[in-house]
Design a protein around this motif. Structure first.
Motif, PDB file in Angstrom:
ATOM      1  N   ASP A  47     -14.212  13.080  31.666  1.00 57.57           N
ATOM      2  CA  ASP A  47     -14.242  14.427  32.257  1.00 57.57           C
ATOM      3  C   ASP A  47     -13.467  14.427  33.574  1.00 57.57           C
ATOM      4  OD1 ASP A  47     -15.870  13.120  33.961  1.00 57.57           O
ATOM      5  OD2 ASP A  47     -17.714  14.163  33.436  1.00 57.57           O
ATOM      6  N   GLU A  48     -13.401  15.618  34.180  1.00 57.04           N
ATOM      7  CA  GLU A  48     -12.545  15.790  35.346  1.00 57.04           C
ATOM      8  C   GLU A  48     -12.946  14.874  36.500  1.00 57.04           C
ATOM      9  OE1 GLU A  48     -11.008  19.667  37.752  1.00 57.04           O
ATOM     10  OE2 GLU A  48     -11.312  19.862  35.600  1.00 57.04           O
ATOM     11  N   LYS A  49     -14.266  14.739  36.670  1.00 53.70           N
ATOM     12  CA  LYS A  49     -14.759  13.909  37.779  1.00 53.70           C
ATOM     13  C   LYS A  49     -14.305  12.468  37.619  1.00 53.70           C
ATOM     14  CE  LYS A  49     -19.064  12.500  39.967  1.00 53.70           C
ATOM     15  NZ  LYS A  49     -20.500  12.359  39.730  1.00 53.70           N
ATOM     16  N   MET A  50     -14.364  12.009  36.372  1.00 56.98           N
ATOM     17  CA  MET A  50     -13.955  10.638  36.059  1.00 56.98           C
ATOM     18  C   MET A  50     -12.457  10.444  36.356  1.00 56.98           C
ATOM     19  SD  MET A  50     -15.043   7.845  34.444  1.00 56.98           S
ATOM     20  CE  MET A  50     -15.301   7.228  32.819  1.00 56.98           C
ATOM     21  N   VAL A  51     -11.634  11.419  35.922  1.00 60.41           N
ATOM     22  CA  VAL A  51     -10.189  11.341  36.171  1.00 60.41           C
ATOM     23  C   VAL A  51      -9.927  11.257  37.668  1.00 60.41           C
ATOM     24  CG1 VAL A  51      -7.987  12.550  35.904  1.00 60.41           C
ATOM     25  CG2 VAL A  51      -9.658  12.627  34.071  1.00 60.41           C
ATOM     26  N   GLN A  52     -10.655  12.088  38.411  1.00 60.41           N
ATOM     27  CA  GLN A  52     -10.494  12.126  39.864  1.00 60.41           C
ATOM     28  C   GLN A  52     -10.831  10.767  40.479  1.00 60.41           C
ATOM     29  OE1 GLN A  52     -12.647  15.550  40.936  1.00 60.41           O
ATOM     30  NE2 GLN A  52     -11.383  16.056  42.688  1.00 60.41           N
ATOM     31  N   MET A  53     -11.954  10.194  40.030  1.00 64.73           N
ATOM     32  CA  MET A  53     -12.392   8.916  40.595  1.00 64.73           C
ATOM     33  C   MET A  53     -11.383   7.801  40.309  1.00 64.73           C
ATOM     34  SD  MET A  53     -16.437   9.094  39.786  1.00 64.73           S
ATOM     35  CE  MET A  53     -16.903   7.473  40.346  1.00 64.73           C
ATOM     36  N   ILE A  54     -10.849   7.815  39.068  1.00 66.60           N
ATOM     37  CA  ILE A  54      -9.876   6.766  38.718  1.00 66.60           C
ATOM     38  C   ILE A  54      -8.615   6.920  39.577  1.00 66.60           C
ATOM     39  CG2 ILE A  54      -8.331   5.955  36.884  1.00 66.60           C
ATOM     40  CD1 ILE A  54     -10.599   6.539  34.886  1.00 66.60           C
ATOM     41  N   LEU A  55      -8.141   8.175  39.724  1.00 69.13           N
ATOM     42  CA  LEU A  55      -6.939   8.403  40.535  1.00 69.13           C
ATOM     43  C   LEU A  55      -7.178   8.023  41.992  1.00 69.13           C
ATOM     44  CD1 LEU A  55      -5.750  11.775  38.990  1.00 69.13           C
ATOM     45  CD2 LEU A  55      -4.553   9.613  38.854  1.00 69.13           C
TER      46      LEU A  55
ATOM     47  N   GLY B 259     -16.010   3.362  34.462  1.00 63.54           N
ATOM     48  CA  GLY B 259     -14.624   3.836  34.559  1.00 63.54           C
ATOM     49  C   GLY B 259     -13.935   3.273  35.789  1.00 63.54           C
ATOM     50  N   LEU B 260     -14.660   3.291  36.919  1.00 62.41           N
ATOM     51  CA  LEU B 260     -14.100   2.763  38.168  1.00 62.41           C
ATOM     52  C   LEU B 260     -13.826   1.268  38.050  1.00 62.41           C
ATOM     53  CD1 LEU B 260     -15.845   4.346  41.261  1.00 62.41           C
ATOM     54  CD2 LEU B 260     -13.447   4.265  40.697  1.00 62.41           C
ATOM     55  N   LEU B 261     -14.785   0.565  37.431  1.00 63.57           N
ATOM     56  CA  LEU B 261     -14.617  -0.887  37.269  1.00 63.57           C
ATOM     57  C   LEU B 261     -13.377  -1.184  36.422  1.00 63.57           C
ATOM     58  CD1 LEU B 261     -18.265  -2.147  36.668  1.00 63.57           C
ATOM     59  CD2 LEU B 261     -16.853  -2.543  38.661  1.00 63.57           C
ATOM     60  N   LYS B 262     -13.192  -0.387  35.342  1.00 67.48           N
ATOM     61  CA  LYS B 262     -12.025  -0.604  34.483  1.00 67.48           C
ATOM     62  C   LYS B 262     -10.730  -0.395  35.257  1.00 67.48           C
ATOM     63  CE  LYS B 262     -14.060   0.485  30.000  1.00 67.48           C
ATOM     64  NZ  LYS B 262     -14.382   1.604  29.125  1.00 67.48           N
ATOM     65  N   ALA B 263     -10.725   0.652  36.113  1.00 68.12           N
ATOM     66  CA  ALA B 263      -9.525   0.938  36.903  1.00 68.12           C
ATOM     67  C   ALA B 263      -9.240  -0.219  37.866  1.00 68.12           C
ATOM     68  CB  ALA B 263      -9.705   2.235  37.677  1.00 68.12           C
ATOM     69  N   LYS B 264     -10.297  -0.719  38.519  1.00 69.22           N
ATOM     70  CA  LYS B 264     -10.132  -1.849  39.445  1.00 69.22           C
ATOM     71  C   LYS B 264      -9.569  -3.058  38.711  1.00 69.22           C
ATOM     72  CE  LYS B 264     -13.164  -1.513  43.434  1.00 69.22           C
ATOM     73  NZ  LYS B 264     -14.238  -0.527  43.237  1.00 69.22           N
ATOM     74  N   LEU B 265     -10.146  -3.309  37.521  1.00 66.87           N
ATOM     75  CA  LEU B 265      -9.735  -4.451  36.715  1.00 66.87           C
ATOM     76  C   LEU B 265      -8.249  -4.344  36.377  1.00 66.87           C
ATOM     77  CD1 LEU B 265     -10.988  -6.912  35.335  1.00 66.87           C
ATOM     78  CD2 LEU B 265     -11.406  -5.552  33.338  1.00 66.87           C
ATOM     79  N   ALA B 266      -7.827  -3.151  35.936  1.00 58.73           N
ATOM     80  CA  ALA B 266      -6.420  -2.955  35.568  1.00 58.73           C
ATOM     81  C   ALA B 266      -5.523  -3.191  36.781  1.00 58.73           C
ATOM     82  CB  ALA B 266      -6.211  -1.547  35.025  1.00 58.73           C
TER      83      ALA B 266
END
Length: 369
Positions: free
Chosen positions: A204-212, A33-40
């Motif tokens: 999940d919530e943790k994932m949303v938090q990490m992406i934000l 998820g983090l990698l996808k956010a970085k990529l975007a």
């Protein structure tokens, strides 16, 4: 700036390699998820190419005309220009070598009383989203269209479709997909508030938090109104995505076996044609009309028969108010009521208000105060 751009490209490739070699399971989903956010994030930096550069590259500036705009996208030499020549009265140069078309050539299809603008764009090659072969300008024009016609070579199977979708995805175009129903708003303070109205199975919530956090957003409100994925959330945060309808058009079906034609024709949103032999072009036009979901509304003056020669071309789901605007902008202020004949009403004629939704081929008579 060139160095900077190269640096971003290398970072993007590095992250893509990392995503490709990471196994997908519960333990790695946060990492992915983090990698996808970085990529975007890096990709949007590439998109917002240097503002301060001197001479701008040639953009294809095409005047919007007609009732809807359809962009022809595809690899070089799949028959985009041939299709334009067949469907419209415009002539676009065609030859059996790649990149015959170098700029954007507009043509107009006249169908069901509507003028549909068809744009013949240069071919897209792999790596177009990074700027190869004028790819960025081509995709930038495609973003402004109402719908994309993706021309594919039937002899090449599904490979072309996969590569083109990847290029468009990279440039922030989502095909045949609804806008994610996720509410997102930045706030001045108060931390993160993450709520969902449905059970979230893909995030999940943790994932949303990490992406934000990766976007350096620490105060925001997020409400999931559907079971979205990490990609959906990233799209909503980026906010520069376009969601377009797309028809996959397989050309050159006269060169493949009957079974293959049957297989391609049964895929969703696909049409098989042959420009050279003029096969199935009528059905293609019909599909374009349905995909654009345009409707015709005819007007009627008091005590006269309806005017069936000149239709108002509207988007589906349009109301009487939209009709008033397209006739004259001052009409809404003087609007009293309208009489409608057609399938959108129980009785013909029926007296309706300004919020009444119209259907295809309705007849409307507007009464002023």
């Amino acid at each position: 700036q060139e160095l900077d751009k190269m640096g971003i490209l290398e970072k993007i490739q590095e992250i893509e390699r990392e995503i490709a070699r990471t196994q997908k399971n519960k333990a790695t989903e946060y990492h992915l998820g983090l990698l996808k956010a970085k990529l975007a994030r890096y990709r949007s930096q590439l998109l917002e190419a240097p503002k301060s550069s001197g001479a701008k590259g040639e953009g294809f500036d095409v005047m919007k005309s007609g009732d809807a705009r359809v962009a022809l996208v595809g690899f070089p030499s799949v028959g985009k220009s041939t299709l334009l020549n067949k469907l419209t009265s415009t002539h676009s140069e065609t030859a059996s070598y790649e990149f015959t078309t170098l700029t954007c050539i507009p043509g107009v299809i006249e169908y069901c009383d509507a003028n549909i603008q068809l744009l013949d764009l240069p071919g897209i090659i792999e790596g177009a989203s990074e700027g190869k072969g004028k790819g960025r300008q081509v995709i930038a024009v495609a973003r402004t269209a109402d719908m994309i016609l993706m021309m594919l070579d039937a002899t090449k199977g599904d490979m072309q479709r996969f590569l083109l979708e990847k290029e468009l995805l990279t440039m922030g175009i989502r095909l045949n997909k609804k806008t994610p129903n996720i509410y997102f708003k930045r706030r001045k303070g108060g931390g993160l508030s993450i709520n969902s109205m449905v059970r979230l199975t893909k995030i999940d919530e943790k994932m949303v938090q990490m992406i934000l956090h990766d976007y350096k957003i620490f105060n925001a409100e997020v409400i999931f109104r559907e079971d979205g994925t990490a990609d959906d959330l990233i799209d909503v945060i980026e906010g520069n995505r376009v969601y377009l309808k797309c028809l996959y058009v397989y050309n050159k079906i006269d060169q493949v076996s009957m079974e293959e034609v049957d297989r391609l024709a049964r895929q969703p949103n696909s049409v098989v044609i042959s420009c050279g032999m003029g096969l199935n072009l009528g059905y293609l036009l019909d599909q374009i009309w349905q995909t654009l979901s345009l409707i015709r509304v005819y007007t009627k003056k008091r005590g006269e028969p309806p005017d069936f020669t000149d239709a108002l071309i509207m988007r589906s789901g349009c109301t009487v108010e939209h009709c008033c605007h397209s006739i004259h902008r001052t009409l809404v202020e003087q609007f009293k009521y309208a009489l409608v004949w057609g399938t959108s009403v129980k009785y013909s004629p029926q007296r309706v208000g300004i919020q009444h939704q119209l259907n295809d081929e309705d007849v409307i008579q507007i009464m002023k105060k």
